[in-house]
Design a protein around this motif. Sequence first.
Motif, PDB file in Angstrom:
ATOM      1  N   LYS A  97       0.835  -1.210   0.000  1.00  0.00           N
ATOM      2  CA  LYS A  97       0.000   0.000   0.000  1.00  0.00           C
ATOM      3  C   LYS A  97       0.869   1.260   0.000  1.00  0.00           C
ATOM      4  O   LYS A  97       0.617   2.202  -0.759  1.00  0.00           O
ATOM      5  N   LYS A  98       1.910   1.281   0.837  1.00  0.00           N
ATOM      6  CA  LYS A  98       2.783   2.454   0.912  1.00  0.00           C
ATOM      7  C   LYS A  98       3.452   2.725  -0.430  1.00  0.00           C
ATOM      8  O   LYS A  98       3.458   3.862  -0.906  1.00  0.00           O
ATOM      9  N   VAL A  99       4.007   1.705  -1.052  1.00  0.00           N
ATOM     10  CA  VAL A  99       4.688   1.899  -2.336  1.00  0.00           C
ATOM     11  C   VAL A  99       3.680   2.330  -3.400  1.00  0.00           C
ATOM     12  O   VAL A  99       3.961   3.230  -4.197  1.00  0.00           O
ATOM     13  N   ARG A 100       2.501   1.712  -3.404  1.00  0.00           N
ATOM     14  CA  ARG A 100       1.466   2.089  -4.391  1.00  0.00           C
ATOM     15  C   ARG A 100       1.100   3.562  -4.236  1.00  0.00           C
ATOM     16  O   ARG A 100       1.032   4.305  -5.225  1.00  0.00           O
ATOM     17  N   LEU A 101       0.900   3.998  -2.990  1.00  0.00           N
ATOM     18  CA  LEU A 101       0.544   5.396  -2.755  1.00  0.00           C
ATOM     19  C   LEU A 101       1.701   6.335  -3.097  1.00  0.00           C
ATOM     20  O   LEU A 101       1.481   7.419  -3.633  1.00  0.00           O
ATOM     21  N   ASP A 102       2.934   5.907  -2.789  1.00  0.00           N
ATOM     22  CA  ASP A 102       4.104   6.709  -3.164  1.00  0.00           C
ATOM     23  C   ASP A 102       4.189   6.894  -4.675  1.00  0.00           C
ATOM     24  O   ASP A 102       4.710   7.893  -5.160  1.00  0.00           O
ATOM     25  N   ARG A 103       3.682   5.905  -5.427  1.00  0.00           N
ATOM     26  CA  ARG A 103       3.700   5.967  -6.897  1.00  0.00           C
ATOM     27  C   ARG A 103       2.438   6.657  -7.441  1.00  0.00           C
ATOM     28  O   ARG A 103       2.198   6.668  -8.634  1.00  0.00           O
ATOM     29  N   ASN A 104       1.606   7.194  -6.524  1.00  0.00           N
ATOM     30  CA  ASN A 104       0.359   7.881  -6.907  1.00  0.00           C
ATOM     31  C   ASN A 104      -0.513   6.996  -7.781  1.00  0.00           C
ATOM     32  O   ASN A 104      -1.023   7.416  -8.820  1.00  0.00           O
ATOM     33  N   MET A 105      -0.681   5.766  -7.337  1.00  0.00           N
ATOM     34  CA  MET A 105      -1.426   4.784  -8.112  1.00  0.00           C
ATOM     35  C   MET A 105      -2.633   4.309  -7.302  1.00  0.00           C
ATOM     36  O   MET A 105      -2.540   4.109  -6.091  1.00  0.00           O
TER      37      MET A 105
END
Length: 111
Positions: free
Chosen positions: A46-54
Motif C-alpha cells: 500500500k505504501k509503495v502504491r501510494l508513493d507511486r500515486n497509483m
Amino acid sequence: MKNKENELEMFSFDQIKDEFIGESGTAQRTIYEQELQMAILGNLIKKVRLDRNMTQEELGKLIGVQRAQISKLENNTTNVTVETILRVFSALNAKVNFKVEILDSIIKIAG
C-alpha cells in the motif's frame, strides 16, 4: 531509595509473546509470526502504491487482477502466492529480495 512495593517488573517483548502467544516454534507462535509478516507486506504494498500515486484499480490492471485483489493484498489476506507478490512489486517498479533459511537441515544437490 526505591520502595520495592512501587517497582514495576519489566518484561521483554519476546517474553510477552512467549507468555500470551506461545513460545517460538509452537504452531500458535508460527501462525502469529506469519500473519504479522503478511500484515507488514500488505502495508508495504500500500505504501509503495501510494508513493507511486497509483490507485488499487490501476495497479490491478497492470498485473491483470481486479481492484478487490489488490485490496485483499493490502489488508492482510493470507491467501497470496509468491508469483502475485513479485508481479505487484514489479508493476510498482520495486526490487524484491527473498531470504530463505533452512534450519537444522542439510541440502545436497546432485550435480
